[in-house]
Design a protein around this motif. Sequence first.
Motif, mmCIF file in Angstrom:
data_model
loop_
_atom_site.group_PDB
_atom_site.id
_atom_site.type_symbol
_atom_site.label_atom_id
_atom_site.label_comp_id
_atom_site.label_asym_id
_atom_site.label_seq_id
_atom_site.Cartn_x
_atom_site.Cartn_y
_atom_site.Cartn_z
ATOM 1 N N ALA A 1 2.953 -0.450 6.061
ATOM 2 C CA ALA A 1 4.150 -1.265 6.286
ATOM 3 C C ALA A 1 5.313 -0.864 5.395
ATOM 4 C CB ALA A 1 3.818 -2.742 6.073
ATOM 5 N N SER A 2 5.016 -0.186 4.285
ATOM 6 C CA SER A 2 6.113 0.202 3.393
ATOM 7 C C SER A 2 6.896 1.394 3.949
ATOM 8 C CB SER A 2 5.565 0.516 2.001
ATOM 9 O OG SER A 2 4.647 1.580 2.082
ATOM 10 N N VAL A 3 6.346 2.065 4.946
ATOM 11 C CA VAL A 3 7.034 3.226 5.536
ATOM 12 C C VAL A 3 7.674 2.867 6.871
ATOM 13 C CG1 VAL A 3 6.646 5.526 6.518
ATOM 14 C CG2 VAL A 3 5.626 4.926 4.316
ATOM 15 N N GLY B 1 -3.101 5.652 10.374
ATOM 16 C CA GLY B 1 -2.867 6.838 9.571
ATOM 17 C C GLY B 1 -1.866 7.799 10.176
ATOM 18 N N PRO B 2 -1.625 8.917 9.458
ATOM 19 C CA PRO B 2 -0.483 9.789 9.763
ATOM 20 C C PRO B 2 -0.566 10.514 11.102
ATOM 21 C CG PRO B 2 -1.815 10.677 7.956
ATOM 22 C CD PRO B 2 -2.323 9.300 8.224
ATOM 23 N N GLU B 3 -1.752 10.654 11.688
ATOM 24 C CA GLU B 3 -1.865 11.453 12.910
ATOM 25 C C GLU B 3 -2.196 10.616 14.144
ATOM 26 O OE1 GLU B 3 -4.383 14.802 11.892
ATOM 27 O OE2 GLU B 3 -3.121 15.259 10.165
ATOM 28 N N HIS B 4 -2.086 9.282 13.995
ATOM 29 C CA HIS B 4 -2.290 8.401 15.152
ATOM 30 C C HIS B 4 -1.245 7.291 15.188
ATOM 31 C CE1 HIS B 4 -6.304 10.226 14.860
ATOM 32 N NE2 HIS B 4 -6.519 9.868 16.099
ATOM 33 N N LEU C 1 8.800 10.178 5.588
ATOM 34 C CA LEU C 1 7.451 10.417 5.050
ATOM 35 C C LEU C 1 6.479 10.400 6.220
ATOM 36 C CD1 LEU C 1 7.475 7.767 2.159
ATOM 37 C CD2 LEU C 1 7.390 10.258 1.842
ATOM 38 N N PRO C 2 5.315 11.033 6.056
ATOM 39 C CA PRO C 2 4.262 10.771 7.040
ATOM 40 C C PRO C 2 3.902 9.286 6.978
ATOM 41 C CG PRO C 2 3.725 12.672 5.677
ATOM 42 C CD PRO C 2 4.914 12.000 5.040
ATOM 43 N N ILE C 3 3.345 8.764 8.066
ATOM 44 C CA ILE C 3 2.996 7.339 8.086
ATOM 45 C C ILE C 3 1.610 7.186 7.469
ATOM 46 C CG2 ILE C 3 2.598 5.336 9.559
ATOM 47 C CD1 ILE C 3 4.466 6.998 11.607
ATOM 48 N N PRO C 4 1.535 6.465 6.368
ATOM 49 C CA PRO C 4 0.226 6.349 5.714
ATOM 50 C C PRO C 4 -0.684 5.383 6.473
ATOM 51 C CG PRO C 4 1.857 5.061 4.531
ATOM 52 C CD PRO C 4 2.593 5.738 5.645
#
Lengths: 325, 325
Positions: free
Chosen positions: A302-304, A124-127, A293-296
């Motif tokens: 993988a799309s980011v 997720g976005p914060e790790h 973008l933030p990393i989902p």
Amino acid sequence: MRDIPYRIAMQEALAEEMARDEKVFVVGEDVQAGTFGVTSTLVQRFGPARVIDTPLSETAVAGTALGAAMAGYRPVADFMFADFIYIAGNEVLVNAAKWRFAHGGKVSLPLVFLAAMGGGARNGPEHSMSPESLIMHTPGLKLAVPSTPYDAKGLLKSAIRDNNPVVFFYHKRLLGLRGDVPEEEYTVPFGVADVKREGTDVTVVATALQVQHALRVADEVKDRVSVEVIDPRTLEPLDIDSIVRSVEKTGRLVVADEDTERCGVGAEIITQVIERAFDSLDAPPKRVCAANLPIPGGFIEASVLPQPASILAAIEAVTGRTLKA
Amino acid sequence: MPLSNEQLKTLYANMVRARRFDEKIVQGIADGKTVSFFHSGLGEEAVGVGGCAFLRPDDFVWYHHRGHGIGHIIAKGGSPREFVAEHFGKATGACNGVAGFHFVDPEHGMLGFSGTIGSAFPVTLGWGVAAKMNNRGQAVVCFFGDGASNRGTLHEAMNMASVMKLPIAWVCENNLYAQFMPLRDAFASEDIANLAIPYGMPSQTVDGQDVVAVHEAVQWAVERARAGEGPSLVECKTYRFRAHSEGAPDVAHFELRPPEEVEEWKRRDPILLFRERLLGEEVATASELDGIDAEAAAEADEAERFAMESPPPDASILSELLYAR
């Protein structure tokens, strides 16, 4: 030569430097157990006074390193996830980066900030961040981003011996990667890029996990295009000379890096190459980075994040060749 | 142990010196000699001077924002001449004229300073870790303001310092205002000393206008630190005579600070109070104290002359300052 994982190569570097210099100590949250295994086993050998488990406070971890370094120690502080450096932004980006300079050179800050960078674990976005450009942007911080067990060990030993603040990002997806590491003592100097694969048609400058991606792609397309893969190994100092020499040979440049594209590592390296060797370029350079973008988390991560296919597409774009099998 | 007459006279002399030097920087703003901003500490001399008097040279001190630490620096053995030269932007300044208002003197346990309020806590935590590792009875004295007590870094550092029983004396210089913000509207408890309770520390609250009371309280905390009993908290109730910074409005929120409040505190000028006491207790004669006053004024004049005659730094030093070799 032995074949050992990246994680163990880092552990060896820490243990060797702690044995070599009693001023070296490790501090962080759960460094005794070692969240990623990098600092594991050190407490059994060196004891809890030199492998300090702190309360849950990145600020205290960073402050301990900062203060102890000013007072003559050589701390290695582990932030666990690179994202957590932001929590201690004042200590890392404002204080550690500036204090030698701001105090007229009368204090030194020989310390290492360790942190796990990178996605691929769907955390997720914060790790999942790879904030290389944040560190590279900040004068006063050195930055190491090893891509192999050999470099991880040699660069970490150099980082600990350096008399300045060094941010050392180990990539989560590389921790289990095995590679040749000599039994005997060695270090890898800062500011010296390594040509991981020689080639003549296109230069791919890559960092950390992207080096492994680039090598895989280079191998897959080797019959159709000759790819040179350059790993700067440290982004500050940056061995731009080696990159420029390679581009003068190949005329084409791709920079693959996992940080966010905007104002990122690729933008900086490409700008420096354009400033130095515009006339050598036969095609517009390409960046391969995380999207803006933030990393989902979950399956759409993988799309980011940049994938081997992204590097392949960039090589196709700069060479004008269709390479897909 | 009660202070000797010589020590009492030293406290007096250092307060007078702190005041004369503070006034030099204030006047320097008006004269265009002080190149940066200045946060005068007039009225708060007893805290820095009492708190730093008679520490060991190898004790670490984080001085305070007020007066840019001049009282603390003088009492700890730092050079006020370099303090003035730094404020005048000269190469002979403590930080070679690079910082503008920071002071550094590693020989006297002053390893540096920050411009960001609340930085004090994490870094002095690190000094405390180093002092404990050194194991030779060193203490750390960290001065901070009531404004800094609003920062989360206080919690993170005080908690870890107590857990590790680090040799730190936390000394709050509570002057009731953080820039324009009155303490009553920014702090949820009556006394900052109450912050000792959650961290299992003992505390003392003292009259910050009484240099001997400050000295005794800080000495108590320092003795505990040296004995391995861990951190303590001392709150000194004091007041700044001037506005937050030179040129800023002297307000509480947006209205003038109450004139009766200012007058009340000015009657409790720490230097006047102490002078009366020394005379009343026949520790010194009026002519002795007048002699000390004249020496302090001459010393400040000489420092100003030295600073004015010094050259500014050459920009060629900047690249050398970023990294240690």
